[in-house]
Every structure is written in structure tokens, then in C-alpha cells.
Design an enzyme around this catalytic site. Structure first.
Site, PDB file in Angstrom:
ATOM      1  CD  GLN A 119      -1.103  -3.516  -8.279  1.00 52.30           C
ATOM      2  OE1 GLN A 119       0.057  -3.628  -8.639  1.00 52.30           O
ATOM      3  NE2 GLN A 119      -1.610  -4.182  -7.255  1.00 52.30           N
ATOM      4  N   GLY A 146      10.713  -0.696  -5.963  1.00 52.43           N
ATOM      5  CA  GLY A 146      10.666  -1.026  -4.541  1.00 52.43           C
ATOM      6  C   GLY A 146      11.391  -2.258  -4.085  1.00 52.43           C
ATOM      7  N   GLY A 153      13.175  -8.670 -21.271  1.00 49.16           N
ATOM      8  CA  GLY A 153      13.118  -8.074 -19.940  1.00 49.16           C
ATOM      9  C   GLY A 153      13.474  -9.115 -18.891  1.00 49.16           C
ATOM     10  CG  HIS A 174       1.767   2.161  -7.671  1.00 48.79           C
ATOM     11  ND1 HIS A 174       1.966   3.153  -6.740  1.00 48.79           N
ATOM     12  CD2 HIS A 174       2.694   1.207  -7.420  1.00 48.79           C
ATOM     13  CE1 HIS A 174       2.984   2.795  -5.961  1.00 48.79           C
ATOM     14  NE2 HIS A 174       3.435   1.628  -6.353  1.00 48.79           N
ATOM     15  CG  LEU A 216       6.502   3.508  -9.347  1.00 47.91           C
ATOM     16  CD1 LEU A 216       5.087   3.282  -8.833  1.00 47.91           C
ATOM     17  CD2 LEU A 216       7.151   2.174  -9.696  1.00 47.91           C
ATOM     18  CG  PHE A 238       6.785  -3.497  -0.572  1.00 46.92           C
ATOM     19  CD1 PHE A 238       8.004  -2.866  -0.472  1.00 46.92           C
ATOM     20  CD2 PHE A 238       6.062  -3.366  -1.764  1.00 46.92           C
ATOM     21  CE1 PHE A 238       8.506  -2.122  -1.526  1.00 46.92           C
ATOM     22  CE2 PHE A 238       6.556  -2.618  -2.815  1.00 46.92           C
ATOM     23  CZ  PHE A 238       7.780  -1.997  -2.703  1.00 46.92           C
ATOM     24  CG  HIS A 288       2.126  -0.187 -11.034  1.00 46.08           C
ATOM     25  ND1 HIS A 288       3.244   0.485 -11.475  1.00 46.08           N
ATOM     26  CD2 HIS A 288       2.560  -1.148 -10.174  1.00 46.08           C
ATOM     27  CE1 HIS A 288       4.319  -0.048 -10.892  1.00 46.08           C
ATOM     28  NE2 HIS A 288       3.936  -1.044 -10.121  1.00 46.08           N
ATOM     29  NE  ARG A 298       1.808  -1.672  -5.295  1.00 51.81           N
ATOM     30  CZ  ARG A 298       2.805  -2.104  -6.049  1.00 51.81           C
ATOM     31  NH1 ARG A 298       2.560  -2.714  -7.192  1.00 51.81           N
ATOM     32  NH2 ARG A 298       4.059  -1.938  -5.667  1.00 51.81           N
ATOM     33  CE  LYS A 349       7.474  -3.150 -27.648  1.00 49.36           C
ATOM     34  NZ  LYS A 349       6.087  -2.689 -27.865  1.00 49.36           N
ATOM     35  NE  ARG A 356       2.237  -6.795  -9.427  1.00 48.18           N
ATOM     36  CZ  ARG A 356       3.133  -5.938  -8.927  1.00 48.18           C
ATOM     37  NH1 ARG A 356       3.904  -6.296  -7.914  1.00 48.18           N
ATOM     38  NH2 ARG A 356       3.240  -4.719  -9.419  1.00 48.18           N
ATOM     39  CD  GLU A 382       3.176  -1.069  -2.018  1.00 52.87           C
ATOM     40  OE1 GLU A 382       2.479  -0.893  -3.046  1.00 52.87           O
ATOM     41  OE2 GLU A 382       3.155  -2.115  -1.361  1.00 52.87           O
TER      42      GLU A 382
END
Lengths: 133, 579, 249
Positions: free
Chosen positions: B232, B52, B15, B234, B244, B118, B355, B287, B39, B390, B247
């Protein structure tokens, strides 16, 4: 990169009738096929030019022979395919050349419509000149 | 592929963090050979779903100190302030770097990178690519990674263990999905970049792959997990699916309203309501607080009730079609596809959903874990820059900054580390194959369905470790998880074939998640205070005296063992967190 | 009242013991708000754990779950059971690709094609990051932004009969990506992509069926990208023949 063992994969085969499965595939094949008719007409056209070079009498004999029902049917069929091919051509043009007016891309359908309208107008002028002749 | 190959650096996970680390290592030295084992194909990684934006100081009206302060304040002072300073210092450079690699950041008319507001941020500092920021970042990183001949990928390979030799990480064993065989890659350094574990919970924005594999691998290798109780929620996920809604929709001016059409956040100290968004106020609150407000509205009976439970409305109608289409096109696409709602004309139903994991593998600011040769970065790691909560748009920045740092640190480590004896390790692939076959794959007569245990685990987590927590529920959840661990030994695997057996990987993921669920629940049980996302109804106040410290959970045969470590405070003394 | 049900006819392929695909019928509870992927997950969780398929984000952005649904290439996370109920749903692996197992196709070949179009920014000189971003106006972005939305789901390859006949064709998604970088004002590498794009297996293999753009779930329009590449490659060729001394097209 790690890859699967090719001998264990199943390779599907495309059936010969794939173009009958979807309307869009069928139209695609018809469009490709239409080229053959246009090509056949071009051959006829070349023969016509050749006959023109052979003098007025030969040319007149040739054009008279085109008045037979078989040739008229041929021309009608070619006309249908030529019109279809031209319409797809104008549609493709709208995709290949994005037309921008004031920074915004104009809708492809509109661009195609403009093209086709211009084509009809030019055809009408040509036809008009023919009538005036 | 032979039974074993070797690289200087091996990255688990392809990722955002993993790719950034790989590129950093490749740029550090062309001589280093880098492996990425994942994977899934890299572009399937969950970074792709981030919407976002990514935060960084990009404008003259902003300052590094202000970004650091917002982050630390948002974290309820549990973030390590030296690490936060590194994050904010290196953020602008990283955001420019990925722009140079082709990331299509949204632009101002003059060609500069745009910024948006944000939650919890006091200035517009979130860089974005419409509302598909993670998608564009991931594909940019992936496509850029293709140009380095020294980066070798092992896609669709499921890691089952980290190899240790003399206390040092020396590689991994993994299942080659195409053959079902366990294979081995040895390396001088291993970087874990496998993301979070939101799938432990029933309602989550997270993709199915987010089972916390890397966290569990580290945990099993004796590395502590840090601050795992901080989960967290969201505030704006879709009911049912948990998909999702970014935000950024509130950053662009969206309102949260209850069933009376009332902007309820003004009742919780976030007011006054204004027509245009004000930083850190109302819908631009952090959040954790917004999710709690939702739950309180629910308790007051002021939320809507639907087939998937309570929800409120996110109203974007007043923003107008033009802004929605240019800045929030994905929100419109998702709402239309999955809810049959066009946000231009109707409000979107939303509810808090799990989230992000603030906690993770304990690392320093170079991604180093306490185990030599083992590094971690991204959501899977806990540096900690996120502390107890966060701020939105800090995580994409985090994976760039700390992914790159971990990549460079691992490269330096690998350059100094002599090539180890790989011979004795080769036998381990066979051992691991036998372990997995005996324990799961060839086991006969299991009775319990995978989904039965997974559903029970998710339910227990929501009951005990949800937005609000208390001792009684937490004890019950810990007990349920112990029982589930016991029942897990009776799991049934129906698919006995070797090639692309996804049932096997599903079992191994569940195995990982059960470990992590226990770590989370026990960490939450021991933290007897309320801080950031961790809200104890039986201990409603923050307790700096006893709990201004990081939870460290270690795996022992008797269950999770909790220890604590100090928080680094540099320039920002703890104060009351009020918005 | 009996619970409504829906029937899925799912393609199975389980090597090494089974060497040709078979189909298996599952009748499961019908929920109008379920997508096909939910139904597959219901089967895997409750009925038959051996069914294999790829999936991840379930929100149409990771690109994992492309399959043939009643003969149409679709993302299974984005098609609802209600659009088919009460008819049976035929679920098959993406067409034109080798099958690894059940609904899982081999896409390693696509990854190779992705790489050969050089999908990264190529520059003669790199600007240091300390000097800030490359400026790019919103209008300059428009030239490539739509083509950067590809999620590599491969629906376009499944819909392309040219690729079905000639699997060496670089194909819609990879060519569109090459076009995306060529169109990016920050990029100076189009000269390095021509030989691949102009190759026998490049743009000229496309005879413009156009289905790639029809099935694309992200409106990328690879068909347009390929036709424009044809024009660009033709221009490039003419320039290189007429102006051999010209440095850049």
C-alpha cells in the site's frame, strides 16, 4: 527483564558545579538559597517578639540597634531574596492550582500576574496603614 | 539470564498485536507463562506512529454488513469474506475493551466515543484519539500489560531463528543486545507480531525497525507468505522523509490540489468535488486509487517538483485552526517541525509513500500458520482481511481483533501441548551463535557496505514494484535482487565488539529484507492482472477468471516458488470496483 | 565551491575494552534539511559502522533517540543541523543514566519505575464490554489528556538534577503517568498509588527545578503533575488522619 551487566556500564557523575551549567539551574539554586535569608529574618523577628515581651525600654533599645548600617544592609538583602522567593512562589501556585474560567484554563502568566498584583495591593495597604499610624 | 528459559507462549514483537495477544493469553489463563521478545522496548514499536483511527461499527446509522462490504470492496474482492466478517463483528468489542483499559478515545460532548470519516468507508466509523491513535493504543496496551505478572518481557533482544522440533515451532534463538550472546527461549507456541517491511522501499512512512523480521523468520521456516505483491502506498507522506500525514486530515475535510490549485481527483471518477467531505468520494477515495491519481498527475506534468521529487498539496486551510488543533494537532506539529509549514496558513506538500503490507504470513482467522505451534497477527500476518488494498483505519482494528484471537488460540494450543524435551534444543543456541559468527560477525575482509546493498535494494524495489508495474521492470528488479543477494555474502561489518552492536542487527535486518524483497517482486511478476494496489500497465484489468486467488510464495533453494490458494467468498460476489 | 561540511563531536564508549568514554570527531557533508539523527545515520552508513545509537520512527513519537546535543536534552530526530551550523555539534548520551555503549543508555531502571505507579485503569467493578464504553465528557478528558502524551523519551530525567543526584527518585515521567491515571474519571485506583507517590522517592523528592517541563518535547508538563500530586497526597494524608473511618479520599 533482561538487563545489561552493571559492571560494564559507565556511570557518569554529576559535577559539583552542575548548577552553573544552566541559567534555570542557577535560578533554582538561588531560590533554594533564598530560604536561608528568609529563615535568618524569621529568627530576627522572633528575637524582636521576645524583646517586646521584655518591656518598652528593652524593645526600644533593640529597634534602635537595628538602625546600624549593617542591619540595614541585611534587611535590604533579605528583601531582595524575599521578593524573588515570593515571585517564584506565585508562579508555582499558578502551576499547582490550574485556574479555570468558563471551562478554559487561564494562562499561567496571567494567573501569576493576578497573584502578584494582589500581593502588591495588599503590601500597599499595609504600607498605607503604617504611614497613617 | 541462563542460556535458556521456557514459556508456554512466546510472542515475537511488542507492538499493538503482540501486546494484545499477550494480554489475551494472560486473561485466558493465569497459569500460562507468556514471554514477549522484542528488538525494541514495546513503546518504541511502530504502532506508535499510527495516526488516524481504528474502524468499528459504533453507531445506529451503521451496520456490520456495511463495514464488511466497504472492506471487501476496498480490498478489490481479494479479502477472505469469512475473516472480514470476524473482523467487523469483533471490532466494536475490542474498541470498547481498550477504552476500558484507559485508551483516551476522543469524545462527543455527551461522553460517548466519537467517530470520524475515513477513506473508502461509507459511514463515519473510525474511532480516534485526536491524530495520535496508534500512540495512545500502544501505550494503553503496554501499560495495561504491566499489571499481568504472567507476562515476561525480553526487551532489546533480536530474534535470529525460530526453533523447530518435529515440525512444530518450539521457541526462538535471539541475540541479547546487552551481551551480544545468542540465547534461547523455548515455548509450546510462538506468535509472530513483528509488523511489516516498509523499509524495503526508499520512501516510506515506516520506522527504521520495520524490516519484516517475523515475515522472513516464518518464510525461512517453510511457512508461505501470502499476497506479498500488495504494497500500500499512502497518498499523503512528506517528500524526502516519508513522514505520514494522516488520512484523517482528509476525513476532516482536507483537499488534494495539483500545482494549478485544482482538485484533480475529480478527473479520475471520484467527483464531483464538494466543499464538505462526502464518504468514498474525492479525497475520501481509497488509498490505492488516490496514489495512482497522483502518479497520473505527475505524468501529466501537473505536480510540483522539489528536491525530493514530485509532490502535490494537501490543503487544510479552510478547515480552520480550531479543528486542526483539536482533531489534527499532530499534523500541525509534524508540518511545523519537519517542513517549517503551518497548515493553518499554508498547504502541506505530500506524495505517495509506501505505508503498509497487505500481504504477510499466511494464517487462518485464529492466527494459525501451516506450521504447528506457530501463529502470527497484525501487519506481519495475512488472514486476509485486507486483500488487494486495505482501507484506512482497518489495521489498528485488525491488530486488536486478530492479536486477541491469536493470543487465545495460542493459549488453547499451549494448554493441550505437552511440555517438549527442551534438552536437545539447548545445544541449538551454540549452533546459532557459531553460524552467525562465521557468516557475519567474525568474518574478515568483507568489502561491501551495508548501506550500499540496502540503497540498491530500495531503488530496485521502487523501480520495479512501485505504484505502476510491468513485466520488463519486474524482471529487472528480480535480477537485481538476485545479484544483491550474491553481493551480500561480501558484506563488511566494522564493529567487532559484542555489546549493543547495532551494525550486526542492521546486517541481519538487511538479510531478512532481501528475502522479502524477492518474495514481493516474484509474487508481483506472476500476478498478471491489476487489482487493488497491484497495478500492471501490461495487464491493466482485473482478471477474476485467473487471479481471484491468493498468491502463496514459498522459499526454496532455487528462489521463491509461487503457488495459489482460493479466496473465500461468502455473501458478496465480485463486482466492478467503482467509487 | 567546496561542499559545505559540519563537524560532530560524538561521545564513544566501547566496553569491555574501553572503560571510560572518549570522543570522536566526524566531519560530514552539511545539509540544512537534515536533523542530527540524519547526520548520525550518515556517519553509521558511510563513515563508521561501529557507532551505536537508538532510533526508530524519526518523527518524534517513538521516543528512542533522546541524546544531549550541546548539553541540552533533545530528540535527535527533531533538531536540525541548520540550527547549529557552522558550529560544531556535541553529541552525548542522555545525562544521569548509565551508558551501555556510545550513545545508548541503560533505561531498565525507568521501566521498573513505570510499573510501580500502576499505570493502568483500576476499578472496583469492571463493566462488561457488551454494556459499552465508560462515558467521559471532553471536559473530563481535559483533566488528564495532556499528561497522557508522554513518549517515555526520558529527556525529563536527563534534565532533572534531583534525579542526577538521587537516581532512586521515581522521576518526572513516571510520576506524571501516575497523576494521569489518578485524574482519569474512569479510574478508581488512586488509593493504591498513594504509597508509591507519597514515598520518600516519590513526589516529595522533587524540589521543583521545573526543567523537566521545559525539555519535554510533547508538552506533558510533569513538573505541574508532581506539584499537584503533592497537594493531593497532602490532602489524602490529612483526610486519612482526621477521618480514619473514611473509605476513600
Amino acid at each position: 527483564m533482561i538487563r545489561p551487566d552493571k559492571s560494564l556500564l559507565y556511570y557518569p557523575r554529576m559535577p559539583a558545579t552542575w548548577w552553573l551549567r544552566k541559567w534555570s539551574y542557577f535560578l533554582f539554586i538561588v531560590r533554594e538559597f533564598s530560604s536561608l535569608f528568609i529563615a535568618a529574618y524569621l529568627v530576627l523577628f522572633l528575637v524582636q517578639l521576645y524583646q517586646l515581651g521584655n518591656g518598652a525600654a528593652a524593645y526600644s533599645t533593640f529597634t534602635n540597634s537595628l538602625k546600624s548600617p549593617g542591619w540595614i544592609v541585611f534587611h535590604a538583602v533579605v528583601l531582595v531574596f524575599a521578593v524573588y522567593h515570593s515571585v517564584t512562589w506565585f508562579y508555582t501556585t499558578s502551576i499547582v492550582i490550574p485556574l479555570r474560567i468558563g471551562g478554559k484554563e487561564i494562562p499561567r502568566a496571567a494567573f501569576t500576574a493576578i497573584n502578584i498584583a494582589a500581593w502588591i495591593a495588599v503590601s500597599a495597604v499595609v504600607f498605607g496603614l503604617y504611614l497613617l499610624q | 539470564m541462563p542460556t535458556s528459559v521456557t514459556h508456554d507462549i512466546l510472542i515475537i514483537g511488542g507492538g499493538g498485536a503482540g501486546l494484545r495477544a499477550a494480554i489475551a493469553a494472560a486473561e485466558h489463563s493465569a497459569k500460562l507463562s507468556i514471554g514477549i521478545v522484542s528488538k525494541v522496548y514495546p513503546m518504541r514499536s511502530h504502532t506508535v506512529s499510527a495516526e488516524g483511527g481504528a474502524a468499528g461499527v459504533m453507531r445506529d446509522n451503521d451496520s456490520l454488513d456495511q463495514h464488511a462490504k466497504d472492506t471487501i470492496f476496498g480490498a478489490d474482492f481479494l479479502a477472505d469474506q469469512d475473516a472480514v466478517e470476524i473482523l467487523v463483528n469483533e471490532a466494536p468489542g475490542e474498541l470498547i475493551q481498550i477504552e476500558h483499559w484507559g485508551c483516551p478515545w476522543s469524545r462527543d460532548p455527551d461522553g460517548r466515543i466519537s467517530v470520524r470519516s475515513f477513506g473508502g468507508m461509507s459511514v463515519d466509523r473510525t474511532v480516534y484519539a485526536a491524530d495520535k491513535t496508534g500512540f495512545h493504543m500502544l501505550h494503553t496496551l503496554f501499560q495495561t500489560s504491566l499489571k499481568y505478572e504472567s507476562i515476561h518481557r525480553y526487551d532489546e533482544c533480536f530474534v535470529t531463528s525460530i526453533l523447530a522440533d518435529d515440525g512444530k515451532a518450539r521457541g526462538v534463538t535471539f541475540i541479547n543486545m546487552y551481551s551480544g550472546q545468542v540465547q534461547l527461549i523455548t515455548a509450546k507456541a510462538v506468535i509472530i507480531c513483528t509488523g511489516g517491511c516498509g523499509r524495503i522501499f526508499p520512501f516510506t512512512t515506516n520506522a527504521s525497525i520495520k524490516s519484516g523480521d517475523g515475515m522472513a523468520l516464518a518464510y525461512r521456516s517453510g511457512v508461505p507468505l501470502k499476497d506479498m505483491e500488495f504494497v500500500q502506498y499512502h497518498p499523503t507522506g512528506m517528500p524526502g522523509t516519508g513522514i505520514l500525514i494522516t488520512e484523517a486530515s482528509r476525513g476532516e475535510g482536507g483537499w488534494l490540489v495539483n500545482k494549478d490549485g485544482y482538485r484533480y481527483l475529480q478527473d479520475y471518477g471520484l467527483g464531483p468535488p464538494t466543499d464538505t467531505p462526502v464518504h468514498r468520494k474525492m479525497e475520501l477515495g481509497p488509498r490505492d486509487i488516490l496514489s495512482r491519481c497522483h502518479m497520473q498527475e505527475f505524468q501529466k506534468g501537473r505536480t510540483f517538483e522539489g528536491p525530493y521529487g514530485h509532490y502535490v498539496h494537501l490543503d487544510l486551510r479552510h478547515i480552520g485552526e480550531a479543528v486542526i488543533d483539536s482533531k489534527l494537532p499532530f499534523v500541525r506539529e509534524l508540518s511545523r517541525n519537519y517542513l517549517g509549514i503551518d497548515p493553518v496558513y499554508e498547504p502541506i506538500p505530500v506524495r505517495p509513500v509506501v505505508h503498509y503490507m497487505m500481504g504477510g504470513i499466511h494464517t487462518d482467522a485464529d492466527g494459525k500458520t501451516p506450521m504447528d505451534g506457530l501463529f502470527a497477527a497484525g501487519e506481519t500476518a495475512c488472514v486476509s482481511v485486507n486483500g488487494a488494498n486495505r482501507l484506512g483505519s482497518n489495521s489498528l482494528t485488525e491488530l486488536l481483533v486478530f492479536g486477541a484471537r491469536a493470543g487465545r488460540a495460542a493459549a488453547q494450543y499451549a494448554e493441550q501441548e505437552p511440555a517438549g524435551p527442551s534438552q536437545p534444543l539447548d545445544a541449538l543456541a551454540g549452533d546459532e551463535q557459531r553460524r552467525l559468527e562465521q557468516q557475519y560477525f567474525r568474518k574478515e575482509g568483507g568489502k561491501v557496505r551495508i548501506s550500499e546493498i540496502r540503497d540498491a535494494m530500495q531503488h530496485a524495489m521502487e523501480e520495479g514494484v512501485g505504484v505502476y508495474r510491468n513485466e520488463e521492470d519486474l524482471l529487472k528488479t528480480c535480477q537485481t535482487l538476485r545479484d544483491l543477494r550474491h553481493r551480500f555474502s561480501d558484506i563488511r561489518i566494522e564493529d567487532k565488539t559484542d555489546i549493543f552492536n547495532t551494525e550486526r542487527t542492521t546486517v541481519l535486518e538487511l538479510d531478512y529484507m532481501l528475502d522479502l524483497a524477492e518474495a514481493i517482486a516474484n509474487s508481483a511478476l506472476q500476478r498478471k492482472e491489476s487489482r487493488g494496489s497491484h497495478t500492471r500497465t501490461d495487464y491493466p484489468d482485473r482478471d477474476d477468471e485467473n487471479f481471484l486467488k491468493h498468491t502463496m510464495v514459498l522459499r526454496t533453494p532455487e528462489g521463491p516458488k509461487i503457488e495459489y490458494a482460493p479466496v473465500t467468498i461468502t455473501r458478496w460476489q465480485p463486482e466492478e470496483r467503482k467509487y | 565551491m567546496p561542499e559545505p561540511t559540519i563537524t560532530l563531536n560524538v561521545s564513544r564508549y566501547r566496553p569491555p575494552d574501553e572503560r571510560v568514554p572518549t570522543s570522536q570527531v566526524y566531519t560530514i557533508p552539511y545539509r540544512p534539511d537534515w536533523v542530527v539523527l540524519d547526520a548520525l545515520n550518515y556517519i553509521k552508513d558511510q563513515v563508521d559502522g561501529s557507532l551505536s545509537f537508538r532510533w526508530s520512527c524519526r518523527m518524534g513519537v517513538c521516543g528512542s533517540c533522546g541524546m544531549m546535543i550541546n548539553g541540552e536534552a533533545k530528540l535527535t530526530c527533531s533538531v536540525f543541523l541548520r540550527d547549529y551550523h557552522p558550529r560544531e555539534i556535541l553529541v552525548e548520551p542522555l545525562e544521569n543514566f548509565p551508558v551501555i555503549k556510545d550513545l545508548v543508555i541503560d533505561m531498565s531502571d525507568f521501566l521498573d519505575k513505570l510499573k510501580i505507579v500502576k499505570p493502568w485503569i483500576i476499578r472496583e467493578t469492571e463493566k462488561p464490554t457488551s454494556e459499552g464504553e465508560y462515558l467521559q465528557t471532553p471536559e473530563e478528558m481535559d483533566a488528564y489528556m495532556g499528561f497522557s502524551a508522554c513518549i517515555n523519551c526520558l529527556l525529563c530525567y536527563a534534565a532533572c538534577p534531583i534525579f542526577g543526584v538521587e537516581t532512586d527518585f521515581i522521576g518526572p515521567a513516571a510520576l506524571a503517568l501516575g497523576y494521569r491515571y489518578n485524574q482519569d474519571s474512569r479510574d478508581e485506583g488512586s488509593n493504591m498509588r498513594w504509597n508509591v507517590i507519597n514515598d520518600h522517592h516519590g513526589t516529595w523528592q522533587c524540589t521543583f527545578v521545573g526543567e523537566c517541563s521545559v525539555v519535554c518535547p510533547k508538552d506533558v508538563d510533569p513538573a505541574a503533575a508532581i506539584q499537584r500530586l503533592k497537594v493531593d497526597t497532602a490532602k489524602h494524608w490529612i483526610r486519612s488522619v482526621l477521618l480514619p473511618w473514611g473509605k476513600r479520599a
